[in-house]
Design a protein around this motif. Sequence first.
Motif, mmCIF file in Angstrom:
data_model
loop_
_atom_site.group_PDB
_atom_site.id
_atom_site.type_symbol
_atom_site.label_atom_id
_atom_site.label_comp_id
_atom_site.label_asym_id
_atom_site.label_seq_id
_atom_site.Cartn_x
_atom_site.Cartn_y
_atom_site.Cartn_z
ATOM 1 N N TYR A 113 0.828 -1.218 0.000
ATOM 2 C CA TYR A 113 0.000 0.000 0.000
ATOM 3 C C TYR A 113 0.851 1.251 0.000
ATOM 4 C CZ TYR A 113 0.697 1.305 4.910
ATOM 5 O OH TYR A 113 1.236 1.727 6.089
ATOM 6 N N ARG A 114 2.042 1.155 0.638
ATOM 7 C CA ARG A 114 2.954 2.293 0.630
ATOM 8 C C ARG A 114 3.368 2.603 -0.810
ATOM 9 N NH1 ARG A 114 8.614 2.616 1.706
ATOM 10 N NH2 ARG A 114 8.713 0.361 1.875
ATOM 11 N N PHE A 115 3.645 1.557 -1.567
ATOM 12 C CA PHE A 115 4.033 1.727 -2.961
ATOM 13 C C PHE A 115 2.962 2.478 -3.741
ATOM 14 C CE2 PHE A 115 4.012 0.282 -7.362
ATOM 15 C CZ PHE A 115 5.317 0.520 -7.731
ATOM 16 N N PHE A 116 1.708 2.026 -3.581
ATOM 17 C CA PHE A 116 0.652 2.654 -4.378
ATOM 18 C C PHE A 116 0.281 4.037 -3.856
ATOM 19 C CE2 PHE A 116 0.154 -1.617 -6.055
ATOM 20 C CZ PHE A 116 0.121 -1.314 -7.393
ATOM 21 N N THR A 117 0.492 4.269 -2.578
ATOM 22 C CA THR A 117 0.299 5.630 -2.074
ATOM 23 C C THR A 117 1.250 6.580 -2.793
ATOM 24 O OG1 THR A 117 -0.288 4.713 0.062
ATOM 25 C CG2 THR A 117 0.271 7.043 0.001
ATOM 26 N N TYR A 118 2.521 6.185 -2.833
ATOM 27 C CA TYR A 118 3.508 7.039 -3.503
ATOM 28 C C TYR A 118 3.177 7.185 -4.991
ATOM 29 C CZ TYR A 118 6.514 6.163 0.594
ATOM 30 O OH TYR A 118 7.039 6.061 1.849
ATOM 31 N N LEU A 119 2.785 6.051 -5.604
ATOM 32 C CA LEU A 119 2.578 6.071 -7.062
ATOM 33 C C LEU A 119 1.387 6.966 -7.418
ATOM 34 C CD1 LEU A 119 4.307 4.636 -9.159
ATOM 35 C CD2 LEU A 119 2.516 2.937 -9.407
ATOM 36 N N ASN A 120 0.310 6.873 -6.620
ATOM 37 C CA ASN A 120 -0.838 7.761 -6.861
ATOM 38 C C ASN A 120 -0.480 9.211 -6.591
ATOM 39 O OD1 ASN A 120 -2.554 5.792 -7.673
ATOM 40 N ND2 ASN A 120 -3.907 5.877 -5.917
ATOM 41 N N LEU A 121 0.310 9.411 -5.559
ATOM 42 C CA LEU A 121 0.735 10.773 -5.252
ATOM 43 C C LEU A 121 1.560 11.327 -6.410
ATOM 44 C CD1 LEU A 121 0.514 12.737 -2.860
ATOM 45 C CD2 LEU A 121 2.765 11.966 -2.131
ATOM 46 N N PHE A 122 2.375 10.462 -6.979
ATOM 47 C CA PHE A 122 3.143 10.883 -8.146
ATOM 48 C C PHE A 122 2.213 11.331 -9.266
ATOM 49 C CE2 PHE A 122 4.456 9.781 -12.403
ATOM 50 C CZ PHE A 122 5.531 10.619 -12.547
ATOM 51 N N MET A 123 1.160 10.549 -9.505
ATOM 52 C CA MET A 123 0.214 10.912 -10.576
ATOM 53 C C MET A 123 -0.386 12.285 -10.317
ATOM 54 S SD MET A 123 0.226 8.536 -12.822
ATOM 55 C CE MET A 123 -1.227 8.883 -13.780
ATOM 56 N N PHE A 124 -0.744 12.537 -9.064
ATOM 57 C CA PHE A 124 -1.302 13.845 -8.710
ATOM 58 C C PHE A 124 -0.349 14.971 -9.103
ATOM 59 C CE2 PHE A 124 -1.081 17.169 -5.364
ATOM 60 C CZ PHE A 124 -2.237 17.851 -5.690
ATOM 61 N N PHE A 125 0.895 14.854 -8.662
ATOM 62 C CA PHE A 125 1.846 15.940 -8.926
ATOM 63 C C PHE A 125 2.149 16.065 -10.421
ATOM 64 C CE2 PHE A 125 3.103 15.552 -4.343
ATOM 65 C CZ PHE A 125 2.817 16.863 -4.009
ATOM 66 N N MET A 126 2.231 14.919 -11.089
ATOM 67 C CA MET A 126 2.528 14.961 -12.526
ATOM 68 C C MET A 126 1.398 15.662 -13.276
ATOM 69 S SD MET A 126 4.996 13.993 -14.534
ATOM 70 C CE MET A 126 5.052 14.629 -16.207
ATOM 71 N N LEU A 127 0.161 15.398 -12.840
ATOM 72 C CA LEU A 127 -0.978 16.044 -13.507
ATOM 73 C C LEU A 127 -1.001 17.532 -13.201
ATOM 74 C CD1 LEU A 127 -3.530 13.168 -12.962
ATOM 75 C CD2 LEU A 127 -2.650 13.989 -15.143
ATOM 76 N N VAL A 128 -0.639 17.907 -11.977
ATOM 77 C CA VAL A 128 -0.543 19.334 -11.665
ATOM 78 C C VAL A 128 0.514 19.977 -12.560
ATOM 79 C CG1 VAL A 128 0.192 20.990 -9.911
ATOM 80 C CG2 VAL A 128 -1.344 19.130 -9.294
ATOM 81 N N LEU A 129 1.617 19.265 -12.722
ATOM 82 C CA LEU A 129 2.717 19.793 -13.540
ATOM 83 C C LEU A 129 2.246 20.109 -14.959
ATOM 84 C CD1 LEU A 129 6.263 18.138 -13.552
ATOM 85 C CD2 LEU A 129 5.375 19.345 -15.503
ATOM 86 N N VAL A 130 1.554 19.165 -15.574
ATOM 87 C CA VAL A 130 1.201 19.392 -16.986
ATOM 88 C C VAL A 130 -0.033 20.277 -17.143
ATOM 89 C CG1 VAL A 130 2.277 17.273 -17.803
ATOM 90 C CG2 VAL A 130 -0.137 17.260 -17.198
ATOM 91 N N MET A 131 -0.829 20.444 -16.078
ATOM 92 C CA MET A 131 -2.047 21.249 -16.218
ATOM 93 C C MET A 131 -1.878 22.680 -15.729
ATOM 94 S SD MET A 131 -4.947 18.541 -15.042
ATOM 95 C CE MET A 131 -6.307 19.528 -15.653
ATOM 96 N N SER A 132 -0.740 22.969 -15.112
ATOM 97 C CA SER A 132 -0.591 24.292 -14.523
ATOM 98 C C SER A 132 -0.617 25.393 -15.576
ATOM 99 C CB SER A 132 0.736 24.351 -13.769
ATOM 100 O OG SER A 132 1.101 25.683 -13.552
ATOM 101 N N GLY A 133 -1.195 26.529 -15.195
ATOM 102 C CA GLY A 133 -1.235 27.672 -16.096
ATOM 103 C C GLY A 133 -0.085 28.630 -15.893
ATOM 104 N N ASN A 134 0.747 28.382 -14.895
ATOM 105 C CA ASN A 134 1.868 29.289 -14.663
ATOM 106 C C ASN A 134 3.082 28.511 -14.163
ATOM 107 O OD1 ASN A 134 1.708 29.025 -11.725
ATOM 108 N ND2 ASN A 134 -0.226 30.129 -11.959
ATOM 109 N N PHE A 135 4.209 29.217 -14.154
ATOM 110 C CA PHE A 135 5.460 28.547 -13.815
ATOM 111 C C PHE A 135 5.491 28.062 -12.364
ATOM 112 C CE2 PHE A 135 7.054 30.660 -17.622
ATOM 113 C CZ PHE A 135 7.897 29.700 -18.131
ATOM 114 N N LEU A 136 4.885 28.842 -11.456
ATOM 115 C CA LEU A 136 5.031 28.476 -10.049
ATOM 116 C C LEU A 136 4.255 27.203 -9.711
ATOM 117 C CD1 LEU A 136 6.600 29.527 -7.645
ATOM 118 C CD2 LEU A 136 4.513 30.538 -6.814
#
Lengths: 618, 491
Positions: A113-136
């Motif tokens: 479960y620790r593995f999938f917690t990290y992996l899902n968290l990664f997906m969250f951040f990766m999606l924020v990265l590609v969807m962001s409207g600004n550099f910050l």
Amino acid sequence: MQLWLIPIFPLLGAALNGFTGRRTSQGIQSAIAVGSVLLSFLWVLNILLNSMPAPGAEIRESYFTWISSGNFSLSVDLVVDRLTAVMLLVVTGIGTLIHIYATSYMSHEGGFYRFFTYLNLFMFFMLVLVMSGNFLLLFVGWEGVGLCSYLLIGFYFLKKSASDAGKKAFIVNRIGDFGVLLAMLLLINTFGSLDFKTIADKVKTMPVELSAGILTAICLLLLLGAAGKSAQIPLYTWLPDAMEGPTPVSALIHAATMVTAGVYLCCRASALFEHAPIAQDTVAYIGLATAFFAATIGLVQNDIKKVYAYSTVSQLGFMFLAVGSGAYAAAIFHVVTHAFFKALLFLGSGSVIHALEGEQDMRHMGGLRGKLPITFFTLLMGALAIAGFPFFSGWYSKEAILSAAHAHSPWMFWVAALTAMMTAFYVFRTIWLTFFGEYKGHAHPHESPAAMWIPLAVLAVLSVVGGFLFNVPHFLEGVLPAHAHGHDMTLEIIGSSAGLLGIALSYLFYVASPGLADSFAESFSGLYNLVYNKYFVDEVYDAAVVHPLERTSRGFLWKFLDQNVIDEGMVHGASSGALGLGSLLRLLQGGVVRNYATWVVLGAVFIFSAFSLLGGAR
Amino acid sequence: MPWLTALLALPFFGLIVLLAIPGQARNLVRLWANAVLLAGLGLALPLWQAFDRSAGSYQFVDRMPWIPTLGAQFLLGVDGISLLLVLLTSLLGPIAALASWNAIEDRTKEFYAMLLLLQFGMLGLFLSLDLLLFFVFFEVVLVPMYFLIGIWGGERRLYAAIKFFLYTLAGSVVLLLGIIALYWQGGLQLAQPTFEIAELLKLRMPLDVQRWLFWAFFVGFAIKVPMVPFHTWLPDAHTEAPTAGSVLLAGVLLKMGTYGFVRLSLPLFPEAAQEAAPILAVLSIVAILYGALISLMQQDWKRLVAYSSVSHMGFCTLGLAAMNSNGIAGSVLQQVNHGISTSLLFLLVGFIYERRHTRQIADFGGLAVVMPRFAFVFAVAVFSSAGLPLLNGFIGEFTILQGAFIVSRTWAAFAVFGIVLGAAYLLWLYQRTMLGDLRNEANRGLADLSPREWATVLPLLALALAIGVYPKPWFAVLERPVLEIVGRFGR
């Protein structure tokens, strides 16, 4: 359109598994992990099918003001334009497949479960990265994926090599972040904004004589960040070590998605790069150099995942070459096809490693074709795709890059073509060594379960038809800057033959006359050792940067300056001085009243003169 | 009774009552002290609601005559800057008390008496609007901290306590001279001599007078922060102090120095401050890099955290040196952030020390196996301290960098390099203590966080996340007072 749902599903998945994973079964954990990513994927499809933004248009949702201080304010904006659309499909699509694969691959490992917690968290951040409207906000995702990468590389944290590799990845990326942070500060100062669209608009109207220097500086700093995240020279050394992480992590984070964030950043900042030709050229040189050198290292590695890791570094170099040549769409095209075939290669190698109970050294493999037919066949498709076999997915994107390189400067085309040949060579070397000849190990190989081979099969299909099916450059027309140059049949033929030649050569070396490779290594032993040891770059970094830093910090700063000079010398010096002075002053208090009177008078005079001096100062 | 006076009086009243409790009734002593400090938090929190963000001046002002002949008053009030620090103090006080529940078996009553006296002093300092009162509290704080380190500290506690005391005392003597000289100046210009800060702000002083006064105040505050090269008391004091002492020392006492700069040095002597800005900035950058490099090499877990404070406080003073709204607002927020993340780090070291009675990093490794919850909290603390986005540290550092960048790109570049080093020493610490094999058998039976320990870290974790995700309300209270300070420059 509720864009925020896309990243929030995996975040919820991570939270759910993180907080309840201790008490739930693997089945429930898998369902949460895969389900949350699948929901994101479906929501992406729903949005794109219903309202695909036109070229140059975007869907923007603004949620709240994040930072406002002084005259600068920044809001949390999610944006979907066509560039983001491509990235979203790759991230959630490939992400779903790899999550499915991982539920089976990781089922015998502790910390499921620790593995999938990290992996899902990664997906969250990766999606924020590609969807962001600004550099910050992009930087938030950028740091977040770095964090998850750190956690997942060090997943087997009982192994020192794994936690070392995680730490190295994070710190090297932080060196890159140095560039991104400074670039953002320069952007705020220059444009008063970090918003992609605002900046792109303002760049167009900026007079050249004002912009040239500052834009070059910004772009070079962004490049430093991109080089850290996307493992380019001089910051690539963390990625091969990152293979300490579980194989699905290598496939998802260190091949298909996170490491392409640097390329994505450059494309997002394409408006800036277009006005900073020096920086753009630097991107091309760095990309080409990385592609070439990483490929040479890949030729001689024996660990199958290490080969694919250097291959990833090399392929990312191709993408940078495309960016540097002004062919942004070709770079993104290669991001997409690379995600297909490199995820496939990693997952396939994972299937092999799984079957051989953890064996990664190709010298202990061989002859697995019959034992692992599905893995063999799918991996072969991936190998053909990366080798640039005509009409496979990699062929389309690689040809686009090669022709852009030729338009930039012809010699770059030749180096890139040579690199393409080496690519075909080392990838087919892994195929021959793994699946052909005699089996040289002691395990009992068996084909992987359906949860593992179905994703392989899907990725194999995408690797074969993905380039033909998804014409990314056409889709991105009008979104990214483009330089028109026509199709050149000759270049295409040269590019394709380079790949075929590489396959043929490796067949000659490893199947037709198997002794050839060893005798080559012996006759060029100096060169072989240099390449086999990765040009000793890690050792050089240690000797030039890490050790001097440690020595200075410990020996000079801490032991000498802090403890001896400041503490021993100044502080204790002052206190023994005070002691000495005290014993002197004791003499003054001898009990003789006349002496006291003298001191009283002297003191009074001193105080009065001091006050009048201070008063007189006004 | 007026609000702020009540808030200040509460720990003092608690102290008086505590003295009446017999020393053998240890649990009663503990219960009482915790209850008093918790009540203080309960009294302070509504300030956040009641505070008027659009009003410029000090709020909830309580004014009483104190020494009329000198023009000294008992004058309390808060603006946005002191509000944040008062709230931080009110939160860290009960946390420090709760964290000490099992740690202090010896002279328990005296220990909690010192904690209450300390709380009284710290709150008084941030609430004072009268310079003499400010100075009295500046000194009051010294006494309990001296005893906390000297009686309940580690092996070298006496050395550390005396060093701390002498260092700070030396600084405050010079500060006192400065205060008297400023009072003197006031006597020359104002209708009647006064210590009221708002009145003293009306003074117009020539640059050379400002310069003398600025540097006198500087010595007092720079030692407190501490700025390099006045920092060598800090590693000893932090390392030897009991957990509660370290938490309050790092969380609150260091901020007395930076608060002094914001509240007094910058607005009172704006021209001299601007003249000194490059020197402050260079000292700050040296602190950031120097503290980080030395942290990298520490073998003692707690000493590493202590040196990291030098580095992090360097960011706070760098923001001040920028002397623009981003820099100052970022600095104040970062003071709160440092209070949160470093307190977390010290609490966690303390928990480990209570279990194992060693702080040598080499004695640990692989603790994540036996203490997964501890490892999780420690990870959050480490990343908050390392300035990872969505946690508090990032916002403060980024705003400070923005402010510094406007003044000088070189400053910002060096400071950003400090962030790189910050990641290095913190992650290395984490790896050496939490990850890898559980090599040391003595660590096998370690218990994970107890409910009481959870209670001490949970509010800090929540705050770290809240500030990181949505920092706007925190900046909102700072906007007006920071603008007023910035408005005094360049007149």
